[in-house]
Design a protein around this motif. Structure first.
Motif, PDB file in Angstrom:
ATOM      1  N   TYR A  11       0.815  -0.999  -0.151  1.00 22.33           N
ATOM      2  CA  TYR A  11      -0.111   0.046  -0.120  1.00 22.33           C
ATOM      3  C   TYR A  11       0.717   1.194  -0.052  1.00 22.33           C
ATOM      4  N   GLN A  68       0.349   5.333   1.392  1.00 21.27           N
ATOM      5  CA  GLN A  68      -0.388   6.334   2.103  1.00 21.27           C
ATOM      6  C   GLN A  68       0.277   7.695   2.062  1.00 21.27           C
ATOM      7  N   MET A 111      -4.100  11.061   3.888  1.00 20.66           N
ATOM      8  CA  MET A 111      -5.049  10.046   3.294  1.00 20.66           C
ATOM      9  C   MET A 111      -5.005   8.713   3.735  1.00 20.66           C
ATOM     10  N   GLY A 112      -5.990   7.977   3.321  1.00 21.08           N
ATOM     11  CA  GLY A 112      -5.923   6.686   3.538  1.00 21.08           C
ATOM     12  C   GLY A 112      -5.127   5.820   2.714  1.00 21.08           C
ATOM     13  N   LEU A 113      -4.862   4.534   3.099  1.00 21.83           N
ATOM     14  CA  LEU A 113      -4.205   3.573   2.296  1.00 21.83           C
ATOM     15  C   LEU A 113      -4.863   3.021   0.918  1.00 21.83           C
ATOM     16  N   LEU A 137      -3.999   0.518  -2.420  1.00 18.65           N
ATOM     17  CA  LEU A 137      -3.434  -0.832  -2.567  1.00 18.65           C
ATOM     18  C   LEU A 137      -2.843  -0.687  -4.082  1.00 18.65           C
ATOM     19  N   PHE A 163       3.588   1.051   2.679  1.00 13.44           N
ATOM     20  CA  PHE A 163       3.150  -0.169   3.764  1.00 13.44           C
ATOM     21  C   PHE A 163       3.291  -1.547   3.221  1.00 13.44           C
ATOM     22  N   PRO A 193       6.106  -1.674   9.635  1.00  9.32           N
ATOM     23  CA  PRO A 193       6.323  -0.226  10.057  1.00  9.32           C
ATOM     24  C   PRO A 193       6.267   0.767   9.055  1.00  9.32           C
ATOM     25  N   ARG A 201       9.471   5.341   4.690  1.00 10.62           N
ATOM     26  CA  ARG A 201       9.151   6.818   4.270  1.00 10.62           C
ATOM     27  C   ARG A 201       9.872   7.130   2.989  1.00 10.62           C
TER      28      ARG A 201
END
Lengths: 116, 111
Positions: A35, A37, A41-43, A45, A90, A109, A112
């Motif tokens: 994913y 993010q 915002m949301g995740l 796919l 993620f 975790p 970034r």
């Protein structure tokens, strides 16, 4: 058990550079996911692998490739990074239980990534 | 993929019960409803899952009406540590394991 691990934790790339994000799980899960993010915002796919040897596109696959190396490992590759790919990435995995619809995902975790 | 609609944000005082409702009008017969919690700089964490009626665990309760077109996550007596984003997902491993997270509900617990 370490659960889901991701490397690296942080990465800065220049536009056009390539890199591979690594993910591994030690829970003997069949399915793995990548994913992204973006801030606030949301995740979303990117790609998923329902089982070893299979991969499928998610919502936002453009600019990415994946490899399900074995049951434990699922990598995400950016061939030519763009600033629009700046995000937190993620990895997740899910197993199967006796119930066909069990879908608890375990997340790593995050990595970034900043593309300049 | 069945998509969901949640409030963007909610505020609550410490010690209160918080109810977050999720709409999923296109839920399929085989779909389960799953809620996740995400703290800043962390990946989401599973909270609770249900198919119909009511499910309760040590963290939360999940209420699902008979038509299953919505669900409500109930957090009893919230504390500051419950400040997080809460996501409602609808799906099933039968559909190739794709799930749509949406933007979630940002809950802020106020002292």
């Amino acid at each position: 058990n370490a659960g889901v691990t991701q490397t690296p934790k942080f990465q800065v790339l220049k536009t056009g550079q390539s890199m591979t994000l690594q993910c591994a799980q030690d829970m003997n899960h069949n399915s793995m996911y990548w994913y992204r993010q973006d801030p606030g915002m949301g995740l979303r796919l990117i790609y998923y692998s329902a089982s070893e040897g299979t991969t499928d596109k998610g919502e936002v696959p453009n600019g990415y490739n994946v490899s399900r190396l074995n049951k434990r490992e699922f990598s995400l590759r950016l061939e030519s990074a763009a600033p629009s790919q700046t995000s937190v990435y993620f990895c997740a995995s899910t197993g199967t239980s006796g119930r066909a619809s069990y879908n608890e995902q375990f997340f790593g975790p995050g990595t970034r990534l900043t593309v300049l | 993929l069945a998509k969901t609609t949640q409030p963007i944000s909610m505020d609550s005082y410490e010690g209160q019960e918080v109810n977050i409702t999720c709409s999923h009008n296109n839920i399929a017969t085989n779909d389960y409803i799953t809620w996740y919690q995400q703290f800043p700089s962390q990946g989401p964490r599973f909270i609770i899952q249900g198919y119909k009626t009511k499910v309760t665990n040590e963290v939360a309760s999940l209420f699902i009406p008979a038509d299953r077109k919505s669900s409500t996550l109930s957090l009893p007596r919230v504390s500051l540590s419950d400040t997080a984003v809460y996501y409602c997902l609808v799906g099933t491993s039968d559909t190739g394991n794709q799930f749509y997270f949406g933007t979630g509900t940002s809950l802020t617990v106020i002292p």
